[in-house]
Design a protein around this motif. Structure first.
Motif, PDB file in Angstrom:
ATOM      1  N   PHE A  12       0.971  -1.145   0.006  1.00 40.54           N
ATOM      2  CA  PHE A  12      -0.099  -0.137  -0.043  1.00 40.54           C
ATOM      3  C   PHE A  12       0.938   1.303  -0.148  1.00 40.54           C
ATOM      4  O   PHE A  12       0.523   2.353  -0.916  1.00 40.54           O
ATOM      5  N   PRO A  13       1.913   1.423   0.849  1.00 37.60           N
ATOM      6  CA  PRO A  13       2.651   2.525   0.844  1.00 37.60           C
ATOM      7  C   PRO A  13       3.355   2.796  -0.885  1.00 37.60           C
ATOM      8  O   PRO A  13       3.469   4.019  -1.010  1.00 37.60           O
ATOM      9  N   ALA A  14       3.694   1.807  -1.242  1.00 41.15           N
ATOM     10  CA  ALA A  14       4.454   1.875  -2.517  1.00 41.15           C
ATOM     11  C   ALA A  14       3.400   2.211  -3.588  1.00 41.15           C
ATOM     12  O   ALA A  14       3.903   3.129  -4.273  1.00 41.15           O
ATOM     13  N   TYR A  15       2.067   1.703  -3.487  1.00 40.51           N
ATOM     14  CA  TYR A  15       1.031   2.037  -4.356  1.00 40.51           C
ATOM     15  C   TYR A  15       0.980   3.705  -4.191  1.00 40.51           C
ATOM     16  O   TYR A  15       0.772   4.374  -5.065  1.00 40.51           O
ATOM     17  N   CYS A  16       0.785   4.166  -2.974  1.00 44.42           N
ATOM     18  CA  CYS A  16       0.449   5.599  -2.677  1.00 44.42           C
ATOM     19  C   CYS A  16       1.721   6.626  -3.396  1.00 44.42           C
ATOM     20  O   CYS A  16       1.337   7.696  -3.896  1.00 44.42           O
ATOM     21  N   LEU A  17       2.808   5.906  -3.300  1.00 40.24           N
ATOM     22  CA  LEU A  17       3.911   6.762  -3.623  1.00 40.24           C
ATOM     23  C   LEU A  17       3.871   6.911  -5.142  1.00 40.24           C
ATOM     24  O   LEU A  17       4.231   7.908  -5.798  1.00 40.24           O
ATOM     25  N   ALA A  18       3.522   6.052  -5.966  1.00 39.01           N
ATOM     26  CA  ALA A  18       3.522   5.797  -7.257  1.00 39.01           C
ATOM     27  C   ALA A  18       2.129   6.475  -7.864  1.00 39.01           C
ATOM     28  O   ALA A  18       1.880   6.596  -9.062  1.00 39.01           O
ATOM     29  N   THR A  19       0.999   6.644  -6.974  1.00 37.08           N
ATOM     30  CA  THR A  19      -0.001   7.012  -7.464  1.00 37.08           C
ATOM     31  C   THR A  19      -0.529   8.374  -7.130  1.00 37.08           C
ATOM     32  O   THR A  19      -0.586   8.710  -5.907  1.00 37.08           O
ATOM     33  N   SER A  20      -0.944   9.245  -7.830  1.00 31.25           N
ATOM     34  CA  SER A  20      -1.267  10.661  -7.775  1.00 31.25           C
ATOM     35  C   SER A  20      -2.932  10.625  -7.469  1.00 31.25           C
ATOM     36  O   SER A  20      -3.454   9.579  -7.649  1.00 31.25           O
ATOM     37  N   ASP A  22      -5.127  12.331  -8.904  1.00 27.22           N
ATOM     38  CA  ASP A  22      -6.127  11.889  -9.925  1.00 27.22           C
ATOM     39  C   ASP A  22      -5.966  10.694 -10.824  1.00 27.22           C
ATOM     40  O   ASP A  22      -7.085  10.274 -11.343  1.00 27.22           O
ATOM     41  N   LYS A  23      -4.759  10.004 -10.535  1.00 26.59           N
ATOM     42  CA  LYS A  23      -4.758   8.652 -10.945  1.00 26.59           C
ATOM     43  C   LYS A  23      -5.410   7.894 -10.417  1.00 26.59           C
ATOM     44  O   LYS A  23      -5.998   6.639 -10.803  1.00 26.59           O
ATOM     45  N   ALA A  24      -5.548   7.943  -8.770  1.00 27.86           N
ATOM     46  CA  ALA A  24      -6.495   7.160  -8.006  1.00 27.86           C
ATOM     47  C   ALA A  24      -7.708   7.341  -8.129  1.00 27.86           C
ATOM     48  O   ALA A  24      -8.694   6.523  -8.264  1.00 27.86           O
ATOM     49  N   LEU A  25      -8.171   8.521  -8.523  1.00 25.66           N
ATOM     50  CA  LEU A  25      -9.543   8.823  -8.811  1.00 25.66           C
ATOM     51  C   LEU A  25      -9.998   8.007 -10.310  1.00 25.66           C
ATOM     52  O   LEU A  25     -10.832   7.523 -10.288  1.00 25.66           O
ATOM     53  N   THR A  26      -9.176   8.102 -11.145  1.00 26.37           N
ATOM     54  CA  THR A  26      -9.195   7.764 -12.382  1.00 26.37           C
ATOM     55  C   THR A  26      -9.264   5.995 -12.393  1.00 26.37           C
ATOM     56  O   THR A  26     -10.321   5.233 -12.773  1.00 26.37           O
ATOM     57  N   HIS A 153      -4.762  12.153   0.570  1.00 28.93           N
ATOM     58  CA  HIS A 153      -4.313  11.282  -0.438  1.00 28.93           C
ATOM     59  C   HIS A 153      -4.190   9.868  -0.523  1.00 28.93           C
ATOM     60  O   HIS A 153      -4.669   9.118  -1.172  1.00 28.93           O
ATOM     61  N   GLU A 154      -3.585   9.420   0.893  1.00 27.10           N
ATOM     62  CA  GLU A 154      -3.551   8.072   1.038  1.00 27.10           C
ATOM     63  C   GLU A 154      -4.892   7.274   0.999  1.00 27.10           C
ATOM     64  O   GLU A 154      -5.503   6.309   0.590  1.00 27.10           O
ATOM     65  N   TRP A 155      -6.172   8.170   1.768  1.00 26.19           N
ATOM     66  CA  TRP A 155      -7.466   7.694   1.814  1.00 26.19           C
ATOM     67  C   TRP A 155      -8.010   7.544   0.244  1.00 26.19           C
ATOM     68  O   TRP A 155      -8.734   6.845  -0.164  1.00 26.19           O
ATOM     69  N   THR A 156      -7.590   8.591  -0.638  1.00 25.77           N
ATOM     70  CA  THR A 156      -7.973   8.309  -2.067  1.00 25.77           C
ATOM     71  C   THR A 156      -7.681   7.314  -2.719  1.00 25.77           C
ATOM     72  O   THR A 156      -8.038   6.645  -3.529  1.00 25.77           O
ATOM     73  N   CYS A 157      -6.122   7.118  -2.575  1.00 28.90           N
ATOM     74  CA  CYS A 157      -5.478   5.762  -2.996  1.00 28.90           C
ATOM     75  C   CYS A 157      -6.410   4.681  -2.278  1.00 28.90           C
ATOM     76  O   CYS A 157      -6.595   3.508  -3.176  1.00 28.90           O
ATOM     77  N   LEU A 158      -6.432   4.671  -1.383  1.00 25.93           N
ATOM     78  CA  LEU A 158      -7.138   3.359  -0.436  1.00 25.93           C
ATOM     79  C   LEU A 158      -8.614   3.000  -1.221  1.00 25.93           C
ATOM     80  O   LEU A 158      -8.828   1.874  -1.356  1.00 25.93           O
ATOM     81  N   SER A 159      -9.396   4.158  -1.551  1.00 30.39           N
ATOM     82  CA  SER A 159     -10.626   3.882  -1.922  1.00 30.39           C
ATOM     83  C   SER A 159     -10.444   3.127  -3.327  1.00 30.39           C
ATOM     84  O   SER A 159     -11.120   2.361  -3.739  1.00 30.39           O
ATOM     85  N   ALA A 160      -9.472   3.645  -4.204  1.00 31.28           N
ATOM     86  CA  ALA A 160      -9.360   2.804  -5.414  1.00 31.28           C
ATOM     87  C   ALA A 160      -8.909   1.483  -5.284  1.00 31.28           C
ATOM     88  O   ALA A 160      -9.354   0.376  -5.941  1.00 31.28           O
ATOM     89  N   VAL A 161      -7.889   1.136  -4.266  1.00 37.04           N
ATOM     90  CA  VAL A 161      -7.429  -0.182  -3.935  1.00 37.04           C
ATOM     91  C   VAL A 161      -8.905  -1.117  -3.274  1.00 37.04           C
ATOM     92  O   VAL A 161      -9.007  -2.215  -3.591  1.00 37.04           O
TER      93      VAL A 161
END
Length: 186
Positions: A12-20, A22-26, A153-161
């Motif tokens: 998960f931390p690696a995903y957040c570092l690599a994911t903006s 907007d990319k998480a929302l997409t 940002h991490e919560w936004t990434c988490l929603s995509a995951v």
């Protein structure tokens, strides 16, 4: 135990570092469309039929016996809470929603209207996270039961995951429906 450690401290931390943001929302939107595509062709009975599956990575054992409608119900509840929390974090407000795994288990019983509800949720989520959010770089944090203190940002990434994990769950449920229909001669 190893899976939980890897998810929390590595994947998960690696995903957040690599994911903006907007990319998480997409990604969130794309996963939502995949979920709709899986659910849409199912009958009312199939939408509500529970199927026991092997859990994909990131899915709790207690979520292995759900229906497609239950998955969508869960995603609406969790995603709605995340959207509110993200907006509150970016606006410097105290987060009013609690991340409680036991509190977001679906009740089931919803029919085909769950698909329309999920479509509406996808639109509402995207609008809130894209338009209502304030400072996307806010340092404010809110606790998640698996991942600890997360920023917006991490919560936004988490929603995509989260959508991705449950899409894999739904694929297995739908495959199980097909297996059961073949066994019944249908």
């Amino acid at each position: 135990m190893v899976q939980a450690f890897a998810l929390r401290h590595l994947i998960f931390p690696a995903y957040c570092l690599a994911t903006s943001w907007d990319k998480a929302l997409t990604s969130f939107r794309a996963e939502g469309q995949r979920l709709i595509a899986l659910a849409k062709p199912l009958s009312e009975d199939q939408l509500q039929q529970r199927v026991l599956i092997k859990a994909p990575m990131g899915l709790e054992d207690s979520s292995r016996y759900w229906s497609v409608a239950m998955v969508l119900e869960h995603l609406i509840e969790v995603g709605s809470r995340i959207a509110v929390g993200v907006v509150e974090l970016t606006q410097g407000a105290t987060v009013t929603v609690k991340a409680d795994i036991a509190d977001v288990k679906p009740e089931g019983g919803k029919g085909s209207e769950i698909i329309a509800d999920f479509r509406q949720f996808l639109d509402d989520y995207a609008r809130m996270v894209a338009e209502d959010a304030g400072d996307r770089n806010s340092k404010s944090r809110h606790s998640h039961p698996w991942f600890g203190q997360l920023n917006a940002h991490e919560w936004t990434c988490l929603s995509a995951v989260h959508q991705s994990v449950h899409r894999k769950q739904m694929e297995r449920i739908v495959a199980g429906l097909s297996d059961e229909n073949q066994q019944k001669g249908g």
